[in-house]
Motif scaffolding. Structure first.
Motif, PDB file in Angstrom:
ATOM      1  N   PRO A  10       0.524  -1.152   0.332  1.00 49.84           N
ATOM      2  CA  PRO A  10       0.267   0.235  -0.419  1.00 49.84           C
ATOM      3  C   PRO A  10       1.026   1.128  -0.043  1.00 49.84           C
ATOM      4  O   PRO A  10       1.889   1.085   0.746  1.00 49.84           O
ATOM      5  CB  PRO A  10      -0.614  -0.053   1.202  1.00 49.84           C
ATOM      6  N   GLY A  11       0.452   1.975  -0.824  1.00 48.68           N
ATOM      7  CA  GLY A  11       1.046   3.547  -0.928  1.00 48.68           C
ATOM      8  C   GLY A  11       2.293   3.215  -1.979  1.00 48.68           C
ATOM      9  O   GLY A  11       2.873   4.636  -1.793  1.00 48.68           O
ATOM     10  N   TYR A  12       2.790   2.789  -2.665  1.00 47.58           N
ATOM     11  CA  TYR A  12       3.595   2.309  -3.525  1.00 47.58           C
ATOM     12  C   TYR A  12       3.052   2.294  -4.893  1.00 47.58           C
ATOM     13  O   TYR A  12       1.465   1.592  -4.918  1.00 47.58           O
ATOM     14  CB  TYR A  12       4.356   1.102  -3.743  1.00 47.58           C
ATOM     15  N   SER A  22       0.305   0.135 -11.829  1.00 48.76           N
ATOM     16  CA  SER A  22      -0.085   0.109 -11.282  1.00 48.76           C
ATOM     17  C   SER A  22      -0.307   0.960  -9.487  1.00 48.76           C
ATOM     18  O   SER A  22       0.791   0.933  -9.075  1.00 48.76           O
ATOM     19  CB  SER A  22      -0.105  -1.771 -10.912  1.00 48.76           C
ATOM     20  N   VAL A  23      -1.024   1.196  -9.081  1.00 47.16           N
ATOM     21  CA  VAL A  23      -1.124   1.846  -7.344  1.00 47.16           C
ATOM     22  C   VAL A  23      -2.038   1.272  -6.683  1.00 47.16           C
ATOM     23  O   VAL A  23      -2.925   0.827  -6.974  1.00 47.16           O
ATOM     24  CB  VAL A  23      -1.457   2.919  -8.256  1.00 47.16           C
ATOM     25  N   MET A  24      -1.556   0.661  -6.222  1.00 44.93           N
ATOM     26  CA  MET A  24      -2.055   0.508  -4.610  1.00 44.93           C
ATOM     27  C   MET A  24      -2.196   1.489  -3.227  1.00 44.93           C
ATOM     28  O   MET A  24      -0.896   1.700  -3.071  1.00 44.93           O
ATOM     29  CB  MET A  24      -0.635  -0.801  -3.855  1.00 44.93           C
ATOM     30  N   PRO A  25      -3.836   1.404  -3.595  1.00 44.62           N
ATOM     31  CA  PRO A  25      -4.293   2.643  -2.399  1.00 44.62           C
ATOM     32  C   PRO A  25      -3.780   2.683  -1.264  1.00 44.62           C
ATOM     33  O   PRO A  25      -3.571   0.830  -0.715  1.00 44.62           O
ATOM     34  CB  PRO A  25      -5.317   2.673  -2.926  1.00 44.62           C
ATOM     35  N   PHE A  26      -4.039   2.949  -0.104  1.00 45.91           N
ATOM     36  CA  PHE A  26      -3.584   2.994   1.051  1.00 45.91           C
ATOM     37  C   PHE A  26      -4.831   2.157   1.169  1.00 45.91           C
ATOM     38  O   PHE A  26      -5.792   2.939   1.355  1.00 45.91           O
ATOM     39  CB  PHE A  26      -3.548   3.917   1.628  1.00 45.91           C
ATOM     40  N   THR A  27      -4.995   1.429   3.177  1.00 44.94           N
ATOM     41  CA  THR A  27      -6.424   1.021   3.720  1.00 44.94           C
ATOM     42  C   THR A  27      -7.027   1.893   3.688  1.00 44.94           C
ATOM     43  O   THR A  27      -6.734   3.079   4.941  1.00 44.94           O
ATOM     44  CB  THR A  27      -5.759  -0.263   4.772  1.00 44.94           C
ATOM     45  N   PRO A  55       8.019   4.390  -3.776  1.00 44.01           N
ATOM     46  CA  PRO A  55       6.534   5.064  -3.578  1.00 44.01           C
ATOM     47  C   PRO A  55       5.271   6.624  -3.874  1.00 44.01           C
ATOM     48  O   PRO A  55       6.356   7.190  -5.037  1.00 44.01           O
ATOM     49  CB  PRO A  55       7.371   5.990  -1.735  1.00 44.01           C
ATOM     50  N   ILE A  56       4.953   6.737  -3.933  1.00 42.22           N
ATOM     51  CA  ILE A  56       3.311   7.655  -4.508  1.00 42.22           C
ATOM     52  C   ILE A  56       3.737   8.946  -3.628  1.00 42.22           C
ATOM     53  O   ILE A  56       3.929  10.285  -5.111  1.00 42.22           O
ATOM     54  CB  ILE A  56       2.179   7.751  -3.919  1.00 42.22           C
ATOM     55  N   ASN A  57       4.809   9.229  -3.269  1.00 40.03           N
ATOM     56  CA  ASN A  57       5.519  10.991  -2.449  1.00 40.03           C
ATOM     57  C   ASN A  57       6.245  11.088  -3.881  1.00 40.03           C
ATOM     58  O   ASN A  57       6.354  12.041  -4.408  1.00 40.03           O
ATOM     59  CB  ASN A  57       5.686  11.207  -1.326  1.00 40.03           C
TER      60      ASN A  57
END
Length: 96
Positions: A10-12, A22-27, A55-57
């Motif tokens: 999550p967050g990557y 592909s983006v994995m959203p945070f829980t 990381p998303i940032n």
């Protein structure tokens, strides 16, 4: 940044082809946040390098400076900060 082939944390974000990532959203992300992440993944897949889980940032920095989309940069940075605030993480024993 991690080199991976398994599931995305999550967050990557991970680039899966020349035009997709592909983006994995945070829980606990809302439906609107997940739709926005899908849109950004479709639009800015080329700003993610191959073979790394970013990381998303970091991805938000590349969107803001390489592509010049500062609105997307601000939204991703805010999304990352809202979901990684240490005071909101479960199990945090810090007393304020």
């Amino acid at each position: 940044m991690r080199r991976r082939t398994g599931p995305i944390a999550p967050g990557y974000v991970r680039r899966t082809s020349p035009t997709a990532c592909s983006v994995m959203p945070f829980t606990g992300s809302s439906v609107e946040e997940m739709e926005q992440l899908r849109y950004l993944a479709k639009t800015y897949a080329r700003n993610v390098p191959y073979g790394l889980d970013w990381p998303i940032n970091f991805w938000s920095e590349r969107i803001g400076f390489d592509a010049g989309d500062h609105a997307a940069h601000c939204w991703l940075t805010g999304y990352f900060n809202r979901n990684t605030d240490p005071a909101l993480v479960a199990g945090n024993e810090t007393r304020h």
